[in-house]
Scaffold this active site. Structure first.
Site, PDB file in Angstrom:
ATOM      1  N   GLY A  60     -21.035  28.794  21.309  1.00 46.74           N
ATOM      2  CA  GLY A  60     -21.634  29.798  22.185  1.00 46.74           C
ATOM      3  C   GLY A  60     -22.533  29.081  23.159  1.00 46.74           C
ATOM      4  O   GLY A  60     -22.901  27.921  22.916  1.00 46.74           O
ATOM      5  N   HIS A 174     -16.313  19.800  18.434  1.00 47.36           N
ATOM      6  CA  HIS A 174     -15.280  20.833  18.620  1.00 47.36           C
ATOM      7  C   HIS A 174     -13.923  20.364  18.083  1.00 47.36           C
ATOM      8  O   HIS A 174     -13.173  19.705  18.811  1.00 47.36           O
ATOM      9  CB  HIS A 174     -15.147  21.179  20.107  1.00 47.36           C
ATOM     10  CG  HIS A 174     -16.308  21.955  20.631  1.00 47.36           C
ATOM     11  ND1 HIS A 174     -16.385  23.328  20.533  1.00 47.36           N
ATOM     12  CD2 HIS A 174     -17.451  21.545  21.222  1.00 47.36           C
ATOM     13  CE1 HIS A 174     -17.527  23.738  21.057  1.00 47.36           C
ATOM     14  NE2 HIS A 174     -18.196  22.678  21.483  1.00 47.36           N
ATOM     15  N   GLU A 176     -11.323  22.060  17.752  1.00 48.94           N
ATOM     16  CA  GLU A 176     -10.220  22.780  18.408  1.00 48.94           C
ATOM     17  C   GLU A 176      -9.754  22.108  19.700  1.00 48.94           C
ATOM     18  O   GLU A 176      -8.688  22.400  20.226  1.00 48.94           O
ATOM     19  CB  GLU A 176     -10.637  24.231  18.693  1.00 48.94           C
ATOM     20  CG  GLU A 176     -11.678  24.438  19.792  1.00 48.94           C
ATOM     21  CD  GLU A 176     -13.126  24.215  19.341  1.00 48.94           C
ATOM     22  OE1 GLU A 176     -13.345  23.544  18.308  1.00 48.94           O
ATOM     23  OE2 GLU A 176     -14.041  24.703  20.031  1.00 48.94           O
ATOM     24  N   LYS A 372      -0.602  34.449  26.139  1.00 49.89           N
ATOM     25  CA  LYS A 372       0.627  34.716  26.890  1.00 49.89           C
ATOM     26  C   LYS A 372       1.870  34.131  26.198  1.00 49.89           C
ATOM     27  O   LYS A 372       2.883  34.811  26.078  1.00 49.89           O
ATOM     28  CB  LYS A 372       0.488  34.120  28.289  1.00 49.89           C
ATOM     29  CG  LYS A 372       1.512  34.614  29.260  1.00 49.89           C
ATOM     30  CD  LYS A 372       1.157  36.001  29.710  1.00 49.89           C
ATOM     31  CE  LYS A 372       2.070  36.548  30.772  1.00 49.89           C
ATOM     32  NZ  LYS A 372       1.511  37.782  31.317  1.00 49.89           N
TER      33      LYS A 372
END
Ligand code: XMP
Length: 516
Positions: A60, A174, A176, A372
């Site tokens: 965040g 991180h 990811e 998507k």
């Protein structure tokens, strides 16, 4: 696998960081279903009852000590569900458990950083030293009771910590992000060794479980969907139709700004192939009337958006009582419309953003957790034609943003022909994979030409083809001269009003992909 509730799933508790979409994606790549929920849109009770195998607190942009910063009920750490905190999520975990977090410019890290790890299930199979991606100023300066430090960097004494007895894990970096060399492995370790997930989730399960859930939630209700023929609303339509069959009505507002044959294709696919109850509203005249004399791009977009809503509202009114409004919102739209707020109706620049003044008892958005490419996969599983599932982006306001100056029926028809010829030329040359998007634009520039023996004064058509990963930036595509030559010859031969064809050799930036 019969029901969503019985499937292994991970809650990605979203605190507003920049990589949060990626976390869910990485989890799903491991065949574990991930649900993203904004921290202020779910309660600890709902989490307790949600059947989650694990929770990931995301990063965040804030400092945990700021009053306005996103916080969460401390009880979540007592549910017995394993938790992994990432970046802000790691600091939040420390703060919730009465550790300390400090801010210090000299300990901030950004970018690739050398990481050293100790023995911990999260780092199983990972070398002692590797590269991780850091992006922080705050750091955990004192671990909460019961935690031990499991990784460090040169500047960050506590780059990871855990309390194995309670299955609480936290990493400052991180995992990811692909720059973290072993990030995928760390997430896998969390999912499989800590949470005990089985990795059986696939797109098939998404389709099956969504149909089961929608069937239950929407039983006996009348559902209405605005279908544009784009990928998202098409997948939503077929999915919903599987679940509620004739209780689904799709309204396809044909604003008359579509490409050649497109309106008929949409109608044929959904009505004939899928047997969906589809109402096509041919509203070209209405739209052209509104657009008369309008030349300013933003004004065109706005008017089209407004008119779309009016037409849709008129149609909805004619249908009588509708219980549920369905939308093909996908995860990136949720982000664009504000922090995961399900009450915000798709408000980005697409035609099809529906007003919140329309009164429906319920809103359903079956694709809201998907990216998507996942929507496309779901579309394939649902048997939607390949060309539709893989179609190029097409702006909601349609050809209106590909005609500079005033839009008239005559210009629309010229553009439709020119665009069809260009696309056909590329496809016949087998070059459709060469560019990510290609189309024609009709300018309001006229110039002198000769056709036969006569001097003419006609329109200029622009051909545009771009190569891009994400449409945020794009390169103009180096199409072979022969293809450009053929397209130019055919367009000027077959469309008498066009005397000149030019190729757009501008990348984005500075130009945009569309001309308006
Ligand atoms: P620009 O012109 O902004 O376009 O470089 C980037 C990508 O977005 C598409 N685009 C739209 N897509 N509604 C959409 O769904 C719109 O209003 C819209 N405007 C642009 C454009 O075709 C390109 O792929």
């Amino acid at each position: 696998m019969e029901d969503m509730e019985k499937m292994d799933k991970i809650l990605v508790l979203d605190f507003g960081g920049q990589y949060n979409q990626l976390i869910a994606r990485r989890v799903r790549e491991q065949h574990v279903y991930a649900e993203i929920r904004a921290y202020n849109k779910i309660t600890v009770e709902e989490i307790a009852e949600g059947g989650y195998k694990g929770i990931i607190f995301t990063g965040g942009p804030n400092s945990v000590y700021e009053e306005v910063s996103p916080h969460f009920d401390r009880e979540v750490l007592k549910l017995g569900i394993p938790v992994l905190g990432i970046c802000y999520g790691a600091q939040l975990m420390a703060w919730m458990e009465n550790g300390s977090v400090k801010s210090a410019a000299n300990s901030s890290e950004y970018g690739k950083t050398l990481l050293a790890v100790d023995d911990c299930v999260l780092f199983r199979g990972i070398p002692h030293e590797s590269i991780c991606w850091m992006s922080h100023t705050d750091y955990i300066s004192r671990m909460p009771a019961g935690f031990r430090m499991t990784a460090y960097t040169e500047k960050c004494p506590c780059a990871a910590m855990c309390d194995e007895t309670r299955n609480l894990y936290a990493v400052q970096f991180h995992p990811e992000v692909t720059h973290t060399e072993y990030g995928r492995k760390m997430l896998r370790n969390f999912l499989f060794y800590v949470c005990g997930c089985n990795g059986e989730w696939k797109m098939d399960s998404f389709v099956e479980t969504s149909v089961t859930r929608l069937r239950r939630e929407l039983a006996g209700k009348k559902v209405l969907l605005a279908l544009s023929g784009g990928v998202d609303s098409s997948v939503a339509a077929v999915l919903l139709h599987r679940a509620v069959e004739e209780n689904l009505t799709c309204v396809f507002v044909d604003h008359g700004l579509l490409r050649k044959g497109e309106g008929d294709d949409v109608e044929q696919t959904f009505k004939d192939q899928f047997g969906i109850h589809l109402i096509r509203v041919n509203a070209q005249e209405r739209f052209l009337r509104r657009l008369q004399g309008v030349t300013e791009p933003e004004k065109k977009r706005k008017l089209i958006g407004e008119e779309f809503i009016r037409v849709f509202e008129d149609e909805a009114r004619n249908l009588g009582k509708i219980d549920v409004l369905a939308q093909g919102t996908i995860y990136p739209d949720v982000i664009e419309s504000g922090n995961g707020d399900s009450a915000v109706i798709k408000s980005h620049h697409n035609v099809g953003g529906l007003p919140d003044v329309m009164s429906f008892d319920e809103l359903t958005e079956p694709l809201r957790d998907l990216f998507k490419d996942e929507v496309r996969k779901a579309g394939e599983k649902l048997g939607i034609p390949h060309e539709l599932v893989w179609r190029q982006p097409f702006p909601g306001p349609g050809l209106a943003v590909r005609i500079t100056g005033e839009i008239t029926l005559e210009k629309l028809e010229i553009l439709r022909e020119a665009d069809a010829i260009f696309r056909q030329t590329i496809e016949e040359a087998g070059l459709q994979e060469c560019a990510n998007q290609y189309f024609a634009v009709l300018t309001d520039l006229r110039s002198v030409g000769v056709k036969g023996d006569a001097r003419t004064y006609g329109w200029t058509v622009v051909l545009r083809a771009v190569t891009t990963d994400d449409f945020m930036t794009a390169e103009w595509t180096r199409l072979p001269y022969e293809v450009l030559e053929l397209a130019s010859r055919r367009i000027t031969n077959e469309i008498k009003e066009v005397v000149r064809v030019v190729y757009d050799i501008t990348s984005k930036p500075p130009a945009t992909v569309e001309w308006e």
